[in-house]
Design a protein around this motif. Structure first.
Motif, PDB file in Angstrom:
ATOM      1  N   UNK A  42       0.831  -1.211   0.000  1.00 44.85           N
ATOM      2  CA  UNK A  42       0.000   0.000   0.000  1.00 44.85           C
ATOM      3  C   UNK A  42       0.861   1.255   0.000  1.00 44.85           C
ATOM      4  N   UNK A  43       1.926   1.239   0.767  1.00 45.68           N
ATOM      5  CA  UNK A  43       2.836   2.393   0.800  1.00 45.68           C
ATOM      6  C   UNK A  43       3.492   2.614  -0.550  1.00 45.68           C
ATOM      7  N   UNK A  44       3.926   1.538  -1.179  1.00 41.12           N
ATOM      8  CA  UNK A  44       4.580   1.656  -2.476  1.00 41.12           C
ATOM      9  C   UNK A  44       3.589   2.095  -3.548  1.00 41.12           C
ATOM     10  N   UNK A  45       2.360   1.579  -3.512  1.00 42.53           N
ATOM     11  CA  UNK A  45       1.354   1.999  -4.494  1.00 42.53           C
ATOM     12  C   UNK A  45       1.010   3.472  -4.309  1.00 42.53           C
ATOM     13  N   UNK A  46       0.938   3.936  -3.063  1.00 44.69           N
ATOM     14  CA  UNK A  46       0.690   5.356  -2.814  1.00 44.69           C
ATOM     15  C   UNK A  46       1.825   6.232  -3.310  1.00 44.69           C
ATOM     16  N   UNK A  47       3.054   5.778  -3.090  1.00 41.54           N
ATOM     17  CA  UNK A  47       4.207   6.532  -3.591  1.00 41.54           C
ATOM     18  C   UNK A  47       4.228   6.535  -5.113  1.00 41.54           C
ATOM     19  N   UNK A  48       3.848   5.433  -5.726  1.00 45.10           N
ATOM     20  CA  UNK A  48       3.775   5.388  -7.181  1.00 45.10           C
ATOM     21  C   UNK A  48       2.694   6.313  -7.724  1.00 45.10           C
ATOM     22  N   UNK A  49       1.573   6.410  -7.005  1.00 42.64           N
ATOM     23  CA  UNK A  49       0.503   7.317  -7.425  1.00 42.64           C
ATOM     24  C   UNK A  49       0.947   8.774  -7.293  1.00 42.64           C
ATOM     25  N   UNK A  50       1.628   9.101  -6.201  1.00 43.28           N
ATOM     26  CA  UNK A  50       2.140  10.471  -6.049  1.00 43.28           C
ATOM     27  C   UNK A  50       3.169  10.797  -7.123  1.00 43.28           C
ATOM     28  N   UNK A  51       4.049   9.852  -7.417  1.00 39.88           N
ATOM     29  CA  UNK A  51       5.061  10.081  -8.450  1.00 39.88           C
ATOM     30  C   UNK A  51       4.413  10.230  -9.828  1.00 39.88           C
ATOM     31  N   UNK A  52       3.342   9.480 -10.083  1.00 42.51           N
ATOM     32  CA  UNK A  52       2.654   9.608 -11.370  1.00 42.51           C
ATOM     33  C   UNK A  52       1.952  10.955 -11.482  1.00 42.51           C
ATOM     34  N   UNK A  53       1.429  11.479 -10.381  1.00 43.58           N
ATOM     35  CA  UNK A  53       0.775  12.785 -10.426  1.00 43.58           C
ATOM     36  C   UNK A  53       1.787  13.904 -10.627  1.00 43.58           C
ATOM     37  N   UNK A  54       2.963  13.768 -10.079  1.00 42.72           N
ATOM     38  CA  UNK A  54       4.001  14.787 -10.235  1.00 42.72           C
ATOM     39  C   UNK A  54       4.587  14.743 -11.640  1.00 42.72           C
ATOM     40  N   UNK A  55       4.588  13.549 -12.228  1.00 40.35           N
ATOM     41  CA  UNK A  55       5.143  13.388 -13.563  1.00 40.35           C
ATOM     42  C   UNK A  55       4.337  14.208 -14.572  1.00 40.35           C
ATOM     43  N   UNK A  56       4.964  14.532 -15.681  1.00 39.28           N
ATOM     44  CA  UNK A  56       4.326  15.394 -16.689  1.00 39.28           C
ATOM     45  C   UNK A  56       3.096  14.766 -17.320  1.00 39.28           C
ATOM     46  N   UNK A  57       2.972  13.457 -17.312  1.00 41.11           N
ATOM     47  CA  UNK A  57       1.818  12.842 -17.958  1.00 41.11           C
ATOM     48  C   UNK A  57       0.515  13.247 -17.274  1.00 41.11           C
ATOM     49  N   UNK A  58       0.537  13.462 -15.980  1.00 46.46           N
ATOM     50  CA  UNK A  58      -0.679  13.829 -15.253  1.00 46.46           C
ATOM     51  C   UNK A  58      -0.788  15.338 -15.070  1.00 46.46           C
ATOM     52  N   UNK A  59       0.299  16.000 -14.750  1.00 46.18           N
ATOM     53  CA  UNK A  59       0.229  17.437 -14.476  1.00 46.18           C
ATOM     54  C   UNK A  59      -0.087  18.246 -15.728  1.00 46.18           C
ATOM     55  N   UNK A  60       0.359  17.811 -16.892  1.00 50.46           N
ATOM     56  CA  UNK A  60       0.023  18.527 -18.120  1.00 50.46           C
ATOM     57  C   UNK A  60      -1.484  18.506 -18.373  1.00 50.46           C
ATOM     58  N   UNK A  61      -2.109  17.382 -18.097  1.00 51.21           N
ATOM     59  CA  UNK A  61      -3.558  17.303 -18.271  1.00 51.21           C
ATOM     60  C   UNK A  61      -4.283  18.097 -17.190  1.00 51.21           C
TER      61      UNK A  61
END
Length: 140
Positions: A42-61
């Motif tokens: 759960x901790x790793x999935x949460x960190x992966x979700x935060x990293x995906x949101x910070x990444x340009x693929x999510x923030x650009x949208x």
């Protein structure tokens, strides 16, 4: 009337009670291992979700720069995973994190292979190779 020999009765009673107590103790330890593994995932999935949101693929949208979100792969580093889940790395399990873009969510899945319960005859195989999924809603 002759009295029956009672030698060994206490040892026999101890064996019966000890089997039940040791089975309970080992079952609790086994479920504890599973709980630690699930919490680490759960901790790793949460960190992966935060990293995906910070990444340009999510923030650009989210900032309306693009209209489509295409997140895929693993956005967490090996160092971050080791810091979040030292139990999984110390035991030599294989840890995978995958990010997939759906129609309305970005789904992050963390899973571990190589994890088996100590009592497979009691629990079966339903607890083997656990995985956890976290979803991030896509921006409108």
């Amino acid at each position: 009337m002759r009295r029956l020999d009672q030698r060994g009765a206490a040892a026999f009673e101890f064996c019966i009670v000890a089997m039940a107590i040791f089975t309970l103790i080992f079952a609790l330890a086994d479920l504890g291992r599973y709980a630690i593994t699930m919490q680490s995932l759960r901790s790793i999935a949460g960190a992966g979700a935060r990293a995906a949101m910070i990444n340009t693929c999510y923030t650009d949208a989210a900032m309306k720069i693009t209209t489509t979100v295409t997140c895929s792969g693993d956005y967490t580093t090996d160092t971050q995973k080791r810091a979040l889940a030292p139990f999984l790395y110390d035991r030599g399990f294989t840890l995978t994190v995958n990010t997939v873009t759906g129609t309305s969510f970005v789904t992050v899945t963390a899973s571990v292979t190589g994890f088996t319960m100590l009592f497979p005859t009691v629990w079966g195989t339903s607890f083997n190779n656990p995985s956890v999924t976290t979803q991030i809603p896509l921006p409108n």
